[in-house]
Design a protein around this motif. Structure first.
Motif, PDB file in Angstrom:
ATOM      1  N   LYS A  35      10.629  -5.987  -6.898  1.00  0.00           N
ATOM      2  CA  LYS A  35      11.993  -5.787  -6.411  1.00  0.00           C
ATOM      3  C   LYS A  35      12.157  -4.464  -5.675  1.00  0.00           C
ATOM      4  CE  LYS A  35      14.084  -9.479  -8.044  1.00  0.00           C
ATOM      5  NZ  LYS A  35      14.733 -10.469  -7.208  1.00  0.00           N
ATOM      6  N   VAL A  36      11.332  -3.460  -6.010  1.00  0.00           N
ATOM      7  CA  VAL A  36      11.530  -2.137  -5.423  1.00  0.00           C
ATOM      8  C   VAL A  36      10.335  -1.712  -4.586  1.00  0.00           C
ATOM      9  CG1 VAL A  36      12.017   0.292  -5.899  1.00  0.00           C
ATOM     10  CG2 VAL A  36      13.025  -1.479  -7.340  1.00  0.00           C
ATOM     11  N   THR A  37       9.181  -1.596  -5.238  1.00  0.00           N
ATOM     12  CA  THR A  37       8.021  -1.038  -4.563  1.00  0.00           C
ATOM     13  C   THR A  37       7.608  -1.877  -3.360  1.00  0.00           C
ATOM     14  OG1 THR A  37       7.321  -0.430  -6.782  1.00  0.00           O
ATOM     15  CG2 THR A  37       5.765  -0.030  -5.005  1.00  0.00           C
ATOM     16  N   LEU A  38       7.454  -3.158  -3.579  1.00  0.00           N
ATOM     17  CA  LEU A  38       6.952  -4.018  -2.513  1.00  0.00           C
ATOM     18  C   LEU A  38       7.887  -4.057  -1.289  1.00  0.00           C
ATOM     19  CD1 LEU A  38       4.347  -5.591  -2.199  1.00  0.00           C
ATOM     20  CD2 LEU A  38       5.555  -7.653  -2.911  1.00  0.00           C
ATOM     21  N   PRO A  39       9.190  -4.305  -1.488  1.00  0.00           N
ATOM     22  CA  PRO A  39      10.058  -4.316  -0.301  1.00  0.00           C
ATOM     23  C   PRO A  39      10.047  -2.992   0.445  1.00  0.00           C
ATOM     24  CG  PRO A  39      11.228  -5.186  -2.199  1.00  0.00           C
ATOM     25  CD  PRO A  39       9.928  -4.658  -2.702  1.00  0.00           C
ATOM     26  N   LEU A  40       9.992  -1.870  -0.300  1.00  0.00           N
ATOM     27  CA  LEU A  40      10.065  -0.575   0.363  1.00  0.00           C
ATOM     28  C   LEU A  40       8.781  -0.224   1.093  1.00  0.00           C
ATOM     29  CD1 LEU A  40      12.106   1.531  -2.182  1.00  0.00           C
ATOM     30  CD2 LEU A  40      12.775   0.840   0.100  1.00  0.00           C
ATOM     31  N   THR A  41       7.652  -0.786   0.637  1.00  0.00           N
ATOM     32  CA  THR A  41       6.402  -0.468   1.317  1.00  0.00           C
ATOM     33  C   THR A  41       6.019  -1.568   2.304  1.00  0.00           C
ATOM     34  OG1 THR A  41       5.193  -1.416  -0.543  1.00  0.00           O
ATOM     35  CG2 THR A  41       5.467   0.969  -0.529  1.00  0.00           C
ATOM     36  N   SER A  42       6.916  -2.538   2.503  1.00  0.00           N
ATOM     37  CA  SER A  42       6.556  -3.655   3.389  1.00  0.00           C
ATOM     38  C   SER A  42       6.270  -3.237   4.840  1.00  0.00           C
ATOM     39  CB  SER A  42       7.625  -4.743   3.328  1.00  0.00           C
ATOM     40  OG  SER A  42       8.855  -4.214   3.729  1.00  0.00           O
ATOM     41  N   PRO A  43       6.928  -2.193   5.393  1.00  0.00           N
ATOM     42  CA  PRO A  43       6.526  -1.796   6.753  1.00  0.00           C
ATOM     43  C   PRO A  43       5.049  -1.424   6.831  1.00  0.00           C
ATOM     44  CG  PRO A  43       8.578  -0.733   6.154  1.00  0.00           C
ATOM     45  CD  PRO A  43       8.061  -1.398   4.919  1.00  0.00           C
ATOM     46  N   GLY A  44       4.581  -0.713   5.808  1.00  0.00           N
ATOM     47  CA  GLY A  44       3.169  -0.328   5.758  1.00  0.00           C
ATOM     48  C   GLY A  44       2.281  -1.554   5.657  1.00  0.00           C
ATOM     49  N   ILE A  45       2.686  -2.531   4.848  1.00  0.00           N
ATOM     50  CA  ILE A  45       1.895  -3.757   4.695  1.00  0.00           C
ATOM     51  C   ILE A  45       1.851  -4.516   6.017  1.00  0.00           C
ATOM     52  CG2 ILE A  45       1.766  -5.974   3.502  1.00  0.00           C
ATOM     53  CD1 ILE A  45       3.118  -4.640   1.113  1.00  0.00           C
ATOM     54  N   PHE A  46       3.004  -4.586   6.689  1.00  0.00           N
ATOM     55  CA  PHE A  46       3.037  -5.321   7.953  1.00  0.00           C
ATOM     56  C   PHE A  46       2.182  -4.625   9.006  1.00  0.00           C
ATOM     57  CE2 PHE A  46       4.639  -7.738  11.464  1.00  0.00           C
ATOM     58  CZ  PHE A  46       4.923  -8.963  10.881  1.00  0.00           C
ATOM     59  N   ALA A  47       2.218  -3.298   9.018  1.00  0.00           N
ATOM     60  CA  ALA A  47       1.355  -2.556   9.942  1.00  0.00           C
ATOM     61  C   ALA A  47      -0.102  -2.888   9.644  1.00  0.00           C
ATOM     62  CB  ALA A  47       1.604  -1.054   9.797  1.00  0.00           C
ATOM     63  N   ALA A  48      -0.441  -2.956   8.367  1.00  0.00           N
ATOM     64  CA  ALA A  48      -1.810  -3.287   7.970  1.00  0.00           C
ATOM     65  C   ALA A  48      -2.172  -4.701   8.414  1.00  0.00           C
ATOM     66  CB  ALA A  48      -1.960  -3.147   6.454  1.00  0.00           C
ATOM     67  N   VAL A  49      -1.227  -5.627   8.292  1.00  0.00           N
ATOM     68  CA  VAL A  49      -1.468  -7.007   8.740  1.00  0.00           C
ATOM     69  C   VAL A  49      -1.805  -7.019  10.230  1.00  0.00           C
ATOM     70  CG1 VAL A  49      -0.341  -9.222   9.179  1.00  0.00           C
ATOM     71  CG2 VAL A  49      -0.068  -8.127   6.963  1.00  0.00           C
ATOM     72  N   ILE A  50      -1.005  -6.300  11.005  1.00  0.00           N
ATOM     73  CA  ILE A  50      -1.238  -6.263  12.454  1.00  0.00           C
ATOM     74  C   ILE A  50      -2.590  -5.628  12.758  1.00  0.00           C
ATOM     75  CG2 ILE A  50      -0.453  -5.154  14.578  1.00  0.00           C
ATOM     76  CD1 ILE A  50       2.333  -5.814  13.837  1.00  0.00           C
ATOM     77  N   LEU A  51      -2.873  -4.538  12.050  1.00  0.00           N
ATOM     78  CA  LEU A  51      -4.120  -3.816  12.317  1.00  0.00           C
ATOM     79  C   LEU A  51      -5.350  -4.623  11.898  1.00  0.00           C
ATOM     80  CD1 LEU A  51      -3.309  -0.116  11.455  1.00  0.00           C
ATOM     81  CD2 LEU A  51      -3.791  -1.124  13.671  1.00  0.00           C
ATOM     82  N   VAL A  54      -5.826   0.237   4.976  1.00  0.00           N
ATOM     83  CA  VAL A  54      -5.418   1.090   3.857  1.00  0.00           C
ATOM     84  C   VAL A  54      -4.514   2.235   4.335  1.00  0.00           C
ATOM     85  CG1 VAL A  54      -6.264   2.756   2.158  1.00  0.00           C
ATOM     86  CG2 VAL A  54      -7.335   0.509   2.337  1.00  0.00           C
ATOM     87  N   LEU A  55      -4.838   2.795   5.499  1.00  0.00           N
ATOM     88  CA  LEU A  55      -4.114   3.991   5.950  1.00  0.00           C
ATOM     89  C   LEU A  55      -2.594   3.797   6.081  1.00  0.00           C
ATOM     90  CD1 LEU A  55      -6.564   5.727   8.440  1.00  0.00           C
ATOM     91  CD2 LEU A  55      -6.158   6.163   6.023  1.00  0.00           C
ATOM     92  N   PRO A  56      -2.115   2.779   6.820  1.00  0.00           N
ATOM     93  CA  PRO A  56      -0.647   2.644   6.909  1.00  0.00           C
ATOM     94  C   PRO A  56      -0.004   2.300   5.566  1.00  0.00           C
ATOM     95  CG  PRO A  56      -1.709   0.783   7.970  1.00  0.00           C
ATOM     96  CD  PRO A  56      -2.782   1.763   7.644  1.00  0.00           C
ATOM     97  N   MET A  57      -0.716   1.528   4.728  1.00  0.00           N
ATOM     98  CA  MET A  57      -0.148   1.209   3.416  1.00  0.00           C
ATOM     99  C   MET A  57      -0.061   2.472   2.577  1.00  0.00           C
ATOM    100  SD  MET A  57      -1.532  -2.569   2.377  1.00  0.00           S
ATOM    101  CE  MET A  57      -3.287  -2.346   2.484  1.00  0.00           C
ATOM    102  N   TYR A  58      -1.107   3.285   2.665  1.00  0.00           N
ATOM    103  CA  TYR A  58      -1.112   4.559   1.941  1.00  0.00           C
ATOM    104  C   TYR A  58       0.082   5.416   2.355  1.00  0.00           C
ATOM    105  CZ  TYR A  58      -2.236   9.539   1.641  1.00  0.00           C
ATOM    106  OH  TYR A  58      -2.158  10.886   1.457  1.00  0.00           O
ATOM    107  N   SER A  59       0.310   5.515   3.677  1.00  0.00           N
ATOM    108  CA  SER A  59       1.377   6.434   4.099  1.00  0.00           C
ATOM    109  C   SER A  59       2.747   5.906   3.689  1.00  0.00           C
ATOM    110  CB  SER A  59       1.293   6.742   5.593  1.00  0.00           C
ATOM    111  OG  SER A  59       1.742   5.657   6.347  1.00  0.00           O
TER     112      SER A  59
END
Lengths: 299, 276, 376
Positions: free
Chosen positions: A213-229, A182-187
């Motif tokens: 089209k907007v929210t998801l692509p822009l927050t994808s770094p946070g999602i990917f960090a969450a995937v790794i974590l 949750v933390l990286p996605m939140y940030s």
């Protein structure tokens, strides 16, 4: 000092005072020495060990071999690898799906409330992840809390077999890694400029389209960090499978653990660790390639 | 318009319900743990009456206190070393220039990106191949390595937010680099250092994998003890102990919140005064 | 000039392959208010940071009070800096910020208190000692930063765009206050800014820097009235600049030919040979026009438009090669009509001859002066 014209274009070294250099060396020394001795050297040792030969009675023969890597390809072990990835996949998927709305919620409330929610989220794990995990044994047991509850309500007639299944393992894993995801996605959601969403809506996109089209692509770094974590520790975290999976499910983490406890096959354990580390470093590499920041994985 | 507002309200209610359900999921095991710490039956499955005997036992049973002491010792020392190495490193690597700096800066992240068990095995190999016998020392080294990146990252983030010219101002006013570090840089990055230390400490307290790989037969930490008890069938003393720790954390959180609210009030008042 | 308190001798600064300060030679007199003025990225801040010791020159010498400071750390130099964004210590209150330099030097407590209170009074911050930095306004922070530097009684005070973060009204007020403070204390100020008005208001002398090169160093009056290079003429105020070739230099009058016709200007110290490439610079307010040819001038153009800018009127004239020339007038009387053909001229002493900088390479110029041997 006689330079010629060509030299005047050469790269000039930055000039620093001697004292500035000394103070910089003193500050960098501890972390450099520590990283070399206790991170780089261990990884080198692991690589070295993965090419050694297993001797009798858990001893190691210092003879070069590829056998340990070949061994991983045996069906017995491939099943474990496959199992690990299936469980890790489902855990990660569920964690992201459950965590993203929570992260979005926390990012939207007042600063003070979001601080409290974050602490409440982390608190159980800070106290003791292990004991709390054990509570799942109590809850999921055939005569445990959940079954008694459902029986009393008359929803079920027979107690459900929940414990020692993949379901229990994935549930436990999701529990353990949800807060960290949750933390990286939140940030990354918090950094989002709300003007962008308004702009998208202003241009005629509905909420669903705006999200994809907007929210998801822009927050994808946070999602990917969450995937790794979630994915990384999931494969290595042998306690959850041990406690909630009984003997039924086994992960690569359990397999490595075994090589150093019961089976006493250190070279094979090392080879497994190297393969695991390689897969994960590949994921991290992709993550940084797509603009992910390693710092987001730590806080 | 009316319809739109109604839709928004519904969405917000659904969001709240969702969050509440998720927190129920997160806190259900905690509640079960607390309830069973008062349960008058060793079998941790059925409720058979209220008792405080596990708490009593906890305070009498010296074994658990010794284990607790060892765990605290390891956590405190690992945190201190980790904070020292991580903080000096974050400050030093910011401006240093040497060959291999990039490699070191990437290496620091290893312990968080590779699974704990890989780090544990690798560290064990180093001690084994260099004939260092396992002890509390080896546990501390392993745990320090594990928490180092967390301290480094939080301090680095704080440094990035710090105005570097305050260090120059200090040098300009006649303070040498050590004085500047202690009186200007350190106070400015203190919140980062503290949160790094807090993360490190709580991680080590709950650390099982690295610790159990690097421990000798005589050393036991709380997570190790808990794990072995769980494997044998848990003893409610552990539930009692965890409940106490949990209560302690909750009290800390409350105090922090009250203090925070108080500070905000004070700052607001001071701002108002400054305006006048 | 009396003995300089700061001197830069042949100072060069390279960042890798980036040449940011080129053969800088500046002497700063004691008690002087010198401004380093130039566009952003011109090397003025780097020059300042070399004096304070945060950067070391790649080659060249910097002397403070006649002594080379190469080996001296920033904390060993008798200069203090006022930073662009104040750089106040956030963990200390106003008193502790100002007292910092004195505490480091182990000045007795009583004396610290006395000096800090005195300097706070001087910058009109009496009674603010206990204030935390985050409770202060921008202007107040600026005063604290100045007090924190001045309390150490530096020989030289370096100011790096100190007023950049303040709003216009406050900036004007602080400019006057700073100038007053400098006069009162008699401390040498070296002031960096990109704001020409600020430089003209405050400085005894202005050093104009462009792309790492010192273009001209002189009083505000001389910089404005007698710019030495096309850059200076264009950077300070407005100028109409004509590329020209010298036809004749006689009796204090230079006659030149330009693309658009003949013109005249005042002679400089050295006599110019016919055929020398130069530029002629004329301030728009000195530009005159007539409906008939004026003797010595033959530049004509068509009036394109008038622009009213409050107290003055800008007239744009298009010359026959397409270039536009500005004329500033303070009255609406006798304005030519748009579309009129007019002849441009100026009083000979208002036309300034600029040696064509772009044709004279800086390195060869240095050779002519007998520059350093380690180049070329």
């Amino acid at each position: 000092m006689k330079n010629n014209t060509a030299d005047s274009v050469k790269k000039h070294k930055e000039k620093r005072s001697a004292k500035a250099k000394i103070s910089s060396v003193v500050m960098c020394a501890p972390i450099t020495i520590w990283s070399v001795l206790f991170i780089l050297l261990p990884v080198a040792m692991l690589l070295f060990m993965s090419f050694m030969t297993k001797g009798p009675l858990g001893r190691v023969l210092y003879q070069f071999t590829f056998d340990n890597y070949a061994e991983i390809l045996k069906p017995v072990y491939l099943v474990v690898v496959k199992q690990s990835f299936i469980i890790a996949f489902w855990t990660t998927l569920l964690t992201i799906l459950l965590g993203y709305p929570l992260a979005a919620f926390i990012a939207r409330v007042k600063k003070k409330t979001s601080g409290v929610l974050t602490v409440l989220l982390m608190l159980p794990l800070w106290v003791s992840g292990l004991v709390i995990l054990y509570s799942f044994v109590v809850i999921l047991n055939s005569s445990g809390t959940l079954n008694s509850f459902l029986l009393a309500l008359g929803i079920i007639k027979e107690p459900l077999e929940l414990l020692y299944t993949n379901f229990a393992v994935i549930l436990g894993m999701v529990y353990m890694f949800l807060p960290f995801a949750v933390l990286p996605m939140y940030s990354s959601i918090e950094k989002l400029d709300p003007g962008l969403m308004e702009a998208s809506k202003d241009l005629g996109a509905g909420p669903v389209k705006t999200f994809f089209k907007v929210t998801l692509p822009l927050t994808s770094p946070g999602i990917f960090a969450a995937v790794i974590l979630t994915f990384i520790p999931c494969i290595g975290y042998y306690m959850v499978t041990d406690m909630l999976g009984g003997g039924t499910s086994m992960m690569v983490g359990n397999l490595i653990y075994r090589q150093y406890t019961i089976a006493r096959n250190w070279p094979f354990g090392a080879a497994l660790s190297i393969i695991l580390a390689m897969i994960i470093l590949l994921m991290v590499f992709i993550y940084t390639r797509f603009g992910g920041d390693l710092d987001d994985l730590g806080a | 318009m009316e319809k739109k507002r109604g839709k928004k309200k519904a969405a917000s209610v659904i969001a709240k319900i969702y969050v509440i359900l998720l927190f129920i999921f997160i806190y259900a095991p905690v509640v079960v743990m607390i309830v069973f710490s008062f349960n008058d039956s060793r079998a941790n499955v059925v409720w058979s009456g209220f008792t405080l005997k596990y708490y009593k036992k906890l305070f009498v049973d010296s074994g658990i206190w010794e284990v607790f002491g060892t765990t605290l010792l390891i956590a405190v020392i690992s945190t201190l070393i980790g904070v020292f190495v991580g903080t000096t490193g974050a400050v030093g690597l910011r401006s240093a220039k040497f060959k291999g700096k990039k490699l070191i800066m990437n290496t620091i992240y290893f312990p968080i990106v590779i699974p704990e068990i890989v780090l544990a095995v690798a560290t064990l190999l180093v001690f084994n191949l260099s004939n260092v016998s396992l002890s509390i020392g080896t546990i501390i080294i392993g745990n320090t390595t594990l928490v180092l990146p967390y301290v480094y990252i939080t301090v680095k983030a704080r440094l990035a937010g710090m105005d570097p010219s305050i260090e120059e101002a200090s040098l300009d006013l006649g303070a040498d680099r050590l004085y500047t570090f202690l009186h200007v840089t350190l106070p400015a990055i203190m919140p980062g250092v503290m949160s790094g230390a807090f993360m490190a400490f709580s991680l080590v307290l709950d650390e099982l994998i690295v610790t159990s790989f690097l421990a000798n037969a005589e050393t036991t930490t709380l997570p190790m003890k808990v794990y072995s008890m769980i494997k044998k069938g848990i003893s409610p003393e552990i539930n009692a102990l965890t409940t106490l720790i949990f209560a302690f954390c909750m009290v800390c959180l409350l105090i922090y919140l009250i203090k925070w609210a108080f500070d905000v009030h004070k700052v607001k008042k001071a701002r108002a005064n400054a305006m006048l | 000039m009396s003995k300089p308190i700061v001197s830069l001798v042949n100072v060069e600064k390279w960042y890798g392959t980036n040449h940011v300060v080129k053969n800088m030679n500046i002497n700063i007199a004691e008690g002087e208010f010198l401004t380093l003025l130039g566009p952003s990225g011109c090397g003025k801040t780097t020059t300042l940071r070399m004096i304070s010791g945060f950067e070391l020159p790649t080659t060249g010498v910097i002397r403070v009070q006649g002594e080379s400071v190469e080996k001296k750390e920033p904390y060993q130099r008798d200069v203090n800096t006022v930073f662009q964004n104040y750089a106040l210590f956030p963990n200390m209150n106003v008193f502790d910020n100002v007292a910092y330099g004195l505490k480091v030097k182990k000045v007795p407590k009583e004396e610290i208190k006395e000096r800090v209170l005195k300097i706070l009074k001087l910058v009109q911050l009496e009674g603010f000692e206990k204030r935390r930095i985050n409770q202060m306004s921008g202007g107040q922070k600026q005063r604290v930063a100045i007090a924190r530097a001045l309390v150490n009684r530096p020989k030289v005070l370096l100011l790096d765009e100190p007023l950049g973060a303040l709003d216009l009204k406050l900036r004007k007020q602080m400019q006057i206050e700073l100038k007053r403070l400098q006069r009162k204390l008699g401390i040498t100020f070296v002031y960096v800014t990109h704001d020409q008005e600020e430089a003209l208001t405050m400085s005894d002398r202005i050093a104009i820097i462009n792309q790492g090169i010192l273009e001209q160093i002189d009083t505000a009056y001389n910089i404005y009235e007698h710019p030495k290079t096309t850059f200076v003429a264009g950077f300070i105020g407005e100028s109409d600049i004509f590329d020209a070739v010298v036809l004749e230099d006689k009796d204090g009058v230079v006659t030149v030919g330009t693309e658009v016709g003949k013109a005249r200007a005042v002679s400089g110290e050295e006599k110019l040979a016919p055929g020398t490439a130069v530029s002629i610079s004329v301030r728009p307010e000195n530009m005159l026009f007539s409906s008939e040819r004026v003797e010595g001038f033959h530049i004509k153009g068509v009036v394109k438009e008038h622009i009213y800018v409050g107290n003055l009127i800008k007239t744009i004239v298009v010359l026959n090669d397409g270039t536009e020339v500005k004329i500033n007038r303070f009255s609406v009387d006798d304005l030519p009509k748009e579309g009129d053909l007019i002849y441009l001229y100026w009083k000979v002493e208002k036309g300034i001859v600029l040696k064509e900088k772009s044709l004279v390479d800086t390195d060869s110029a240095r050779d002519i002066k007998g520059g350093r041997e380690d180049e070329e």
